[in-house]
Design an enzyme around this catalytic site. Structure first.
Site, PDB file in Angstrom:
ATOM      1  N   ARG A 146       0.844  -1.190   0.000  1.00 23.49           N
ATOM      2  CA  ARG A 146       0.000   0.000   0.000  1.00 23.49           C
ATOM      3  C   ARG A 146       0.883   1.244   0.000  1.00 23.49           C
ATOM      4  O   ARG A 146       2.016   1.222   0.488  1.00 23.49           O
ATOM      5  CB  ARG A 146      -0.918   0.005   1.231  1.00 23.49           C
ATOM      6  CG  ARG A 146      -1.839  -1.210   1.309  1.00 23.49           C
ATOM      7  CD  ARG A 146      -2.628  -1.218   2.602  1.00 23.49           C
ATOM      8  NE  ARG A 146      -3.526  -2.370   2.694  1.00 23.49           N
ATOM      9  CZ  ARG A 146      -3.207  -3.533   3.226  1.00 23.49           C
ATOM     10  NH1 ARG A 146      -1.977  -3.713   3.731  1.00 23.49           N
ATOM     11  NH2 ARG A 146      -4.069  -4.526   3.270  1.00 23.49           N
ATOM     12  N   HIS A 240      -2.973   2.534  -5.993  1.00 23.09           N
ATOM     13  CA  HIS A 240      -3.680   1.270  -5.802  1.00 23.09           C
ATOM     14  C   HIS A 240      -3.811   0.495  -7.109  1.00 23.09           C
ATOM     15  O   HIS A 240      -3.919  -0.732  -7.095  1.00 23.09           O
ATOM     16  CB  HIS A 240      -5.063   1.527  -5.197  1.00 23.09           C
ATOM     17  CG  HIS A 240      -5.343   0.677  -3.995  1.00 23.09           C
ATOM     18  ND1 HIS A 240      -4.592   0.740  -2.834  1.00 23.09           N
ATOM     19  CD2 HIS A 240      -6.277  -0.285  -3.775  1.00 23.09           C
ATOM     20  CE1 HIS A 240      -5.063  -0.130  -1.957  1.00 23.09           C
ATOM     21  NE2 HIS A 240      -6.073  -0.764  -2.500  1.00 23.09           N
ATOM     22  N   ARG A 243      -0.853  -1.608  -7.269  1.00 19.62           N
ATOM     23  CA  ARG A 243      -1.015  -2.710  -6.305  1.00 19.62           C
ATOM     24  C   ARG A 243      -1.899  -3.805  -6.905  1.00 19.62           C
ATOM     25  O   ARG A 243      -1.569  -4.996  -6.826  1.00 19.62           O
ATOM     26  CB  ARG A 243      -1.618  -2.150  -5.011  1.00 19.62           C
ATOM     27  CG  ARG A 243      -2.004  -3.191  -3.954  1.00 19.62           C
ATOM     28  CD  ARG A 243      -2.386  -2.461  -2.667  1.00 19.62           C
ATOM     29  NE  ARG A 243      -3.201  -3.270  -1.788  1.00 19.62           N
ATOM     30  CZ  ARG A 243      -2.727  -4.169  -0.921  1.00 19.62           C
ATOM     31  NH1 ARG A 243      -1.426  -4.392  -0.866  1.00 19.62           N
ATOM     32  NH2 ARG A 243      -3.536  -4.842  -0.144  1.00 19.62           N
ATOM     33  N   HIS A 266      -4.179  -9.301   2.772  1.00 19.84           N
ATOM     34  CA  HIS A 266      -5.633  -9.433   2.833  1.00 19.84           C
ATOM     35  C   HIS A 266      -6.030 -10.310   4.019  1.00 19.84           C
ATOM     36  O   HIS A 266      -5.497 -11.403   4.190  1.00 19.84           O
ATOM     37  CB  HIS A 266      -6.181 -10.073   1.557  1.00 19.84           C
ATOM     38  CG  HIS A 266      -6.093  -9.185   0.357  1.00 19.84           C
ATOM     39  ND1 HIS A 266      -6.073  -9.677  -0.942  1.00 19.84           N
ATOM     40  CD2 HIS A 266      -6.023  -7.838   0.242  1.00 19.84           C
ATOM     41  CE1 HIS A 266      -6.000  -8.661  -1.786  1.00 19.84           C
ATOM     42  NE2 HIS A 266      -5.965  -7.543  -1.103  1.00 19.84           N
ATOM     43  N   TYR A 275      -8.726 -11.467  -8.024  1.00 23.06           N
ATOM     44  CA  TYR A 275      -7.671 -11.492  -9.043  1.00 23.06           C
ATOM     45  C   TYR A 275      -7.689 -12.801  -9.826  1.00 23.06           C
ATOM     46  O   TYR A 275      -7.297 -12.829 -10.989  1.00 23.06           O
ATOM     47  CB  TYR A 275      -6.308 -11.271  -8.384  1.00 23.06           C
ATOM     48  CG  TYR A 275      -6.246  -9.971  -7.620  1.00 23.06           C
ATOM     49  CD1 TYR A 275      -6.251  -8.759  -8.291  1.00 23.06           C
ATOM     50  CD2 TYR A 275      -6.221  -9.951  -6.217  1.00 23.06           C
ATOM     51  CE1 TYR A 275      -6.228  -7.558  -7.602  1.00 23.06           C
ATOM     52  CE2 TYR A 275      -6.198  -8.760  -5.527  1.00 23.06           C
ATOM     53  CZ  TYR A 275      -6.199  -7.556  -6.212  1.00 23.06           C
ATOM     54  OH  TYR A 275      -6.186  -6.385  -5.528  1.00 23.06           O
TER      55      TYR A 275
END
Length: 294
Positions: A146, A240, A243, A266, A275
């Site tokens: 992040r 992001h 990311r 996560h 994803y």
């Protein structure tokens, strides 16, 4: 009710090991809730009912708050009243029948590998700022961290010999490896640019701005926007986006979903599952374009 919020914040930090961002959001949500209830004559947790909480949810919706924000507010109040009940300040939980609104999760925006490569080539290698920017972008794409984790990295969080970085989110930390291109960019930055940017000051931060201080999130966001424009990338990207691209590209190339979850930090693997869905769609599109009967 507001007088119990500091104790709840301590509980989140010490017992739940919550991140700073979660604590900040929950505190803001609960103070807004307390102000709303106070205006309605509800001053203590014992007086709060499911009806008063539902009235607050309707108020948020009428005020135009997004579904995601309303959903987080429901999570905040549920967590708070669980704490209140566990502390024996009341016996029944007024949030037990409260339901958060359903959120339709949009697929995250990602860049192609070619777009990422173009973006990473934009910083000027002849300036200290360009060398720093190159190292930051390479590390961001190599680790998927992040932006807050990136700009607050300490020099000691970097293990150059074993090529990994330690990311911290509140009290939580995770170890993420990075590859040779990020390693080379970091070595160049530490050797040729960091001291120039520090301007004689002393800092334990890995990356500093042009004044030798902590870089802001907004500053890094603008930096990415500028390089995206130079690269001719039309997608409206943010840190992001990189990311998401990191995770999507890993999954598309066969990375284990659990490993990606750990690198991304996560809490729920269902988030990482997004994803995998992107990867399946990518394969379908490739098939449709390439197969004679696609």
């Amino acid at each position: 009710m507001e007088r119990l919020i500091p104790g709840f914040m301590t509980y989140l930090m010490q017992v739940k090991n919550a991140s700073k961002s979660t604590m900040s959001s929950y505190e803001r949500d609960l103070k807004r809730l307390a102000a709303f209830l106070d205006a309605k004559g509800v001053h203590t947790p014992e007086d709060v009912t499911a009806t008063s909480l539902n009235s607050y949810i309707l108020f948020l919706e009428r005020e135009g708050f997004s579904t995601a924000t309303v959903s987080r507010n429901v999570a905040s109040m549920k967590s708070f009243f669980h704490y209140v009940c566990d502390s024996n300040r009341r016996l029944n939980d007024p949030t037990s029948q409260i339901r958060a609104p359903h959120i339709d999760r949009k697929a995250p925006e990602i860049l192609s590998v070619e777009e990422v490569e173009s973006l990473l080539e934009q910083p000027d290698p002849g300036t200290a700022k360009g060398i720093r920017d190159k190292a930051m972008l390479e590390l961001l794409y190599a680790t998927g961290m992040r932006v807050t984790e990136l700009i607050t990295l300490k020099v000691t969080d970097l293990n150059q010999r074993l090529s990994y970085v330690i990311c911290r989110d509140g009290e939580k930390e995770r170890v993420i490896p990075y590859g040779p291109k990020a390693q080379a960019a970091l070595e160049t930055y530490l050797k040729d640019a960091r001291e120039e940017l520090l301007k004689g000051t002393i800092s334990d931060l890995l990356f500093v701005n042009c004044s030798g201080n902590l870089m802001s999130r907004q500053g890094f966001w603008k930096l990415i926007k500028q390089y995206a424009a130079k690269a001719g990338i039309e997608t409206d990207i943010t840190p992001h986006t990189i990311r998401h691209s990191f995770a999507a590209h890993l999954v598309q190339n066969g990375a284990d979903l659990k490993a990606v979850q750990e690198m991304m930090g996560h809490a729920d693997i269902a988030t990482t599952q997004t994803y995998l869905n992107l990867s399946v769609n990518h394969v379908k599109n490739v098939y449709a374009k390439a197969h004679p009967r696609g």
